[in-house]
Enzyme design. Structure first.
Site, short mmCIF file in Angstrom:
data_model
loop_
_atom_site.label_atom_id
_atom_site.label_comp_id
_atom_site.label_asym_id
_atom_site.label_seq_id
_atom_site.Cartn_x
_atom_site.Cartn_y
_atom_site.Cartn_z
N ASP A 158 23.16 69.01 93.73
CA ASP A 158 23.84 69.47 92.51
C ASP A 158 25.37 69.46 92.59
O ASP A 158 25.95 69.87 93.60
CB ASP A 158 23.47 70.93 92.21
CG ASP A 158 21.99 71.19 92.30
OD1 ASP A 158 21.22 70.25 92.45
OD2 ASP A 158 21.62 72.37 92.21
N TYR A 174 23.52 77.99 98.07
CA TYR A 174 22.95 77.26 96.94
C TYR A 174 23.95 77.19 95.78
O TYR A 174 25.04 77.73 95.84
CB TYR A 174 21.63 77.92 96.51
CG TYR A 174 20.43 77.40 97.29
CD1 TYR A 174 20.58 76.71 98.49
CD2 TYR A 174 19.14 77.60 96.81
CE1 TYR A 174 19.46 76.23 99.18
CE2 TYR A 174 18.02 77.13 97.49
CZ TYR A 174 18.19 76.44 98.68
OH TYR A 174 17.09 75.98 99.34
N ASP A 185 21.71 80.06 90.98
CA ASP A 185 22.58 79.12 90.24
C ASP A 185 23.44 79.81 89.18
O ASP A 185 23.41 79.46 87.99
CB ASP A 185 21.75 77.99 89.60
CG ASP A 185 20.81 77.32 90.60
OD1 ASP A 185 21.10 77.38 91.81
OD2 ASP A 185 19.78 76.76 90.17
C1 FRU Z 1 18.63 72.29 91.94
C2 FRU Z 1 18.53 73.28 93.09
C3 FRU Z 1 19.15 74.61 92.71
C4 FRU Z 1 19.52 75.18 94.04
C5 FRU Z 1 19.96 73.94 94.79
C6 FRU Z 1 19.68 73.96 96.26
O1 FRU Z 1 18.59 70.97 92.38
O2 FRU Z 1 17.19 73.43 93.49
O3 FRU Z 1 18.29 75.47 91.98
O4 FRU Z 1 20.55 76.13 93.95
O5 FRU Z 1 19.29 72.85 94.20
O6 FRU Z 1 20.22 72.83 96.89
#
Ligand code: FRU
Length: 469
Positions: free
Chosen positions: A41, A100, A160
């Protein structure tokens, strides 16, 4: 030595050693990609003190979804990016299974990151903390630790955070899974980014007339364009429809009105944000001149992810191009950001039957195509775009068995804008009404061949390479 000071040195060593990624013909010529390891992300996208900053989920140690840290690039012009030291490493108890995704804000002159500290336990359970980190005078980030614990009524899948300023307060949307295993988005409010008040669920399965079941909504982002409030989100577990939501992990948008006082978001139906094979976890930011920009991850954690040939060269995935959002008749539009036009070299033209068009070098290409009727664009027999009266069908050969797989965009098409890189194509439909983003892995030099009897008008440019420094 703490891992957070050690890893930037590893990165430097990788760079000096000329990573294999950079000599891979599939490594992008003008998109952002990891120099080694796995990128997912976009995080913390912000224009701060005259520069754009884009952070990213990064496993610098391999091509699996593990050890997520925050990589960091910055740029003055959205074209020329430079590597910055790693911003966040999973080196504290509260983020030990990964730093994350999250966002960035300008807190009175301090570049501040809000991210999820992910913690997994040996028995498979997990918890999540929403955490803060603030940039220090050396340009690194000092962690301030968790500011939000797991809210009651949710599983360990709460993550997130996307934060923005509205009036006197900070607001946050947060992705969540409730105890019934349904995906939700929470709205929170704070006066100081430290103390947060949970205002409750504003969107998700079973809310506001949205029947579609899902098990988690990841990476929410909320913003206004004109009078309309948009929520971008990634609802996991949606039922596939005949022509929509065909990716294992789709991304979507809702539009409506956010009533801040009562924490209610009245919105319409769920729309697909990108109809291609690879697009996920997009994040937006506002420029100094008021444009709303978006970057997405051109990846999807599906069954074929690890079959991508770049894995053999130690890297996987890339970002989309930077896009600018707009709205027309209540719908969300995406177009390539204007700055990208600086990559165009000499313009070329063609007008006539599609089948008589010259073969075009597709490696780094921008193509504007208008026409009507049956036209097929073939990219090196790996990817094929069929333009018909009822819309588009994008076909791509499976990496597992070479069979064609399909994605669709339904509706009348009058114009296409294609932006191609060494292993990606982004197709903008009718000046941004729809987008299809996909990776593909052709033998190089990849060529684009048009077929069909219909008349086409084409303007196209080879795009100059623009590598990260
Ligand atoms: C989305 C995700 C998010 C998380 C991150 C971990 O692709 O699964 O929800 O924060 O990637 O890398």
């Amino acid at each position: 030595m703490a891992a957070s000071t050690l890893l930037p040195d590893i990165l430097l060593a990788v760079m000096r050693g000329q990573p294999r990624a950079l000599s891979d013909p599939h490594y992008p010529g003008w998109h952002l990609a990891p120099v080694t390891g796995l990128l997912n992300d976009p995080n913390g996208f912000i224009h701060f003190a005259g520069r754009y900053h884009l952070f990213y989920q990064w496993n610098a140690l391999g091509c699996q979804h593990q050890h997520k840290c925050w990589g960091h690039w910055s740029s003055a012009d959205l074209l020329h990016w430079q590597h910055e030291p790693i911003a966040l490493m999973p080196d504290e108890e509260y983020d030990r299974s990964g730093c994350y995704s999250g966002s960035a804000v300008d807190d009175n002159g301090a570049l501040t990151l809000i991210y999820t500290g992910n913690v997994k336990f040996a028995d498979g359970a997990r918890t999540a903390w929403q955490c803060l980190a603030v940039q220090n005078a050396q340009g690194g980030f000092d962690k301030l630790g968790p500011v939000i614990a797991l809210p009651d009524g949710y599983t360990g899948h709460v993550r997130d955070p996307k934060v923005w300023r509205h009036g006197e307060h900070w607001f946050m949307v947060l992705g969540a899974q409730d105890q019934q295993k349904q995906g939700k988005v929470l709205l929170l409010r704070s006066a100081d980014l430290r103390q947060w008040h949970n205002l409750g669920e504003i969107a998700g399965s079973g809310l506001n007339g949205l029947a579609a079941a899902s098990y988690m909504w990841e990476c929410p982002d909320m913003f206004t364009l004109g009078d309309t409030t948009f929520l971008i989100c990634c609802p996991q577990g949606l039922a596939q429809e005949q022509h929509r939501f065909l990716n294992a992990h789709p991304s979507a948008w809702l539009s409506g009105d956010l009533d801040y006082a009562n924490a209610r978001f009245s919105h319409g139906e769920l729309h697909e944000l990108d109809a291609g094979f690879e697009f996920y976890a997009p994040q937006t930011t506002l420029t100094a001149d008021g444009r709303r920009l978006l970057v997405g991850w051109m990846g999807v954690p599906d069954g074929e992810e690890m079959l991508q040939p770049t894995v053999a060269n130690g890297w996987i995935h890339q970002m989309t191009c930077v896009r600018e959002l707009g709205t027309r008749d209540g719908r969300l539009f995406q177009r390539p950001v204007t700055e990208l036009q600086a990559l165009r070299s000499t313009e070329q033209h063609y007008q006539g039957p599609a089948a008589d068009a010259p073969v075009i070098d597709a490696q780094r290409l921008e193509l504007l195509l208008s026409g009507q009727g049956d036209i097929t664009l073939d990219f090196a027999d790996r990817l094929r775009l069929e333009w018909r009266a009822d819309g588009l069908r994008l076909a791509r050969r499976s990496l597992a068995n070479g069979e064609w797989q399909f994605r669709y965009w339904r509706g009348a098409v009058s114009q296409l804008q294609l932006l191609c890189d060494h292993s990606s194509v982004e197709i903008f439909i009718n000046e941004g009404e729809g987008v299809m983003s996909s990776r593909y892995f052709p033998a190089h030099p990849a060529q684009l061949t048009l077929t069909g009897h219909a008349e086409v008008t084409a303007r196209y440019w080879s795009l100059r390479p623009c590598m990260v420094e």
